[in-house]
Design a protein around this motif. Structure first.
Motif, short mmCIF file in Angstrom:
data_model
loop_
_atom_site.label_atom_id
_atom_site.label_comp_id
_atom_site.label_asym_id
_atom_site.label_seq_id
_atom_site.Cartn_x
_atom_site.Cartn_y
_atom_site.Cartn_z
N LYS A 109 3.85 -1.81 13.37
CA LYS A 109 3.59 -0.35 14.04
C LYS A 109 4.78 0.17 14.31
CE LYS A 109 -1.24 -1.52 14.90
NZ LYS A 109 -1.94 -1.97 16.21
N CYS A 139 -1.87 4.92 9.06
CA CYS A 139 -1.78 4.04 8.99
C CYS A 139 -1.62 2.91 9.84
CB CYS A 139 -1.55 2.76 7.38
SG CYS A 139 0.37 2.96 7.24
N ASN A 168 -3.31 2.33 12.67
CA ASN A 168 -4.65 1.51 13.09
C ASN A 168 -4.47 -0.12 12.57
OD1 ASN A 168 -4.65 3.56 15.54
ND2 ASN A 168 -6.55 4.51 14.07
N SER A 169 -4.53 0.31 10.92
CA SER A 169 -5.01 -0.74 10.59
C SER A 169 -3.25 -1.91 9.72
CB SER A 169 -4.85 -0.01 8.87
OG SER A 169 -4.29 0.36 8.57
N LYS A 192 0.64 -1.24 -0.30
CA LYS A 192 0.18 -0.01 0.22
C LYS A 192 0.51 1.18 0.18
CE LYS A 192 -4.35 -2.38 2.46
NZ LYS A 192 -4.25 -2.89 4.16
N GLN A 245 -0.85 -4.71 10.89
CA GLN A 245 -0.39 -5.79 11.42
C GLN A 245 0.76 -4.98 13.01
OE1 GLN A 245 1.05 -7.55 8.27
NE2 GLN A 245 0.13 -9.33 8.69
#
Length: 294
Positions: free
Chosen positions: A94, A85, A87-88, A78, A90
């Protein structure tokens, strides 16, 4: 001592990649902390490499691991992984999502952060395109390109493509073997980031010391020991790993260093420690000598 197979493989990949990075500093100049790393691929294998590079850099600079997050960047399907990003993402991605505006693809990510090192790990072939390599060469005198995928058909780019698209400026290493090639009357020798550089020596070091745990510092000393085996005559040809024909010598040296670290950390159980760990490591290696029959 029990280590999951998948995690062991990831650790081996990370160790051999880091060893190449340490060795290549003799060509690129500077320290790990002075370079900017761009990873294409943010699966656990990719983040495993990232974590070990960050650990070694933190060790060298005495800076906290968090300080490495603006020197190591990841791109997934992406685009550039950034804080917006989170929150989306894995859980293992993070920590590697710093503040930055979204960037849609690898080419634009490289241009945005001016990466000096490009590393690719997922099995998605031909993602290091002519435009990506040319961009790396435009803002680096000697860009390091590590196309780690294998088999050869799934390589991010070939050695020939890396050398020709960078006009002979790139330093190239891969997960698959590539033959030496000549460009502008100079012979380039691609390095192969192969786990076989790591596992025999690392395992032997654990065995001869009777180590009861595997510590991060053992992994770091493994990478440093491998990097020390890369000589100037190798680097002159762009080769950032020692010739594989020297694997027994390399493995013995790694084993001795791993064992020494185990004793230093108080994790060794084979006591007392022998005076010459390198000699002892070599003596414990299997040598296939066979009797001749007529």
């Amino acid at each position: 001592m029990s280590v999951k197979t998948e995690r062991t493989v990831v650790t081996g990949i990370a160790s051999v990649v880091l060893a190449g990075l340490i060795a290549v500093l003799k060509l690129l100049g500077g320290t790990l902390a002075e370079h900017t790393f761009l990873f294409f691929g943010a699966r656990e294998a990719g983040t495993g490499i990232v974590e070990l590079i960050a650990l070694e850099t933190s060790k060298q600079t005495k800076a906290p691991l968090e300080a490495m997050h603006k020197k190591i960047w990841l791109v997934d399907s992406k685009g550039l992984i950034v804080s917006s990003c989170k929150n989306s993402l894995q859980h293992f991605k993070k920590p590697w999502a710093p503040e930055h505006e979204p960037v849609k693809d690898l080419l634009d990510a490289g241009k945005a952060i001016k990466s000096t090192v490009l590393i690719g790990s997922p099995r998605v072939e031909r993602t290091f395109t002519k435009e990506v390599i040319e961009a790396m060469a435009s803002f680096n005198e000697k860009p390091l390109i590590m196309a780690l995928s294998n088999p050869t058909l799934q390589s991010k780019c070939t050695a020939k493509e890396a050398y020709t698209w960078s006009q002979g400026h790139a330093i190239f290493a891969s997960g698959s073997p590539f033959d030496p090639m000549e460009y502008n009357d100079k012979v380039f020798v691609p390095g192969q980031a192969n786990n076989a550089y790591i596992f025999p020596g690392f395992s032997l070091g654990l065995v001869i010391s009777g180590a009861i745990h595997v510590h991060d510092e053992m992994l770091l000393v493994t990478t440093e020991a491998l990097a020390e085996q890369v000589k100037n005559k190798n680097l002159d040809k762009g080769l950032i790993y020692p010739p594989f024909c020297n694997i027994r010598k390399i493995s013995g040296y790694i084993a001795a260093n791993v064992a020494a670290k185990a004793y230093e950390l108080g994790l060794a159980t084979r006591l007392p420690r022998c005076d010459n760990l390198l000699k002892h490591a070599k003596s414990c290696m299997y040598t296939p000598n066979y009797r001749s029959f007529r």
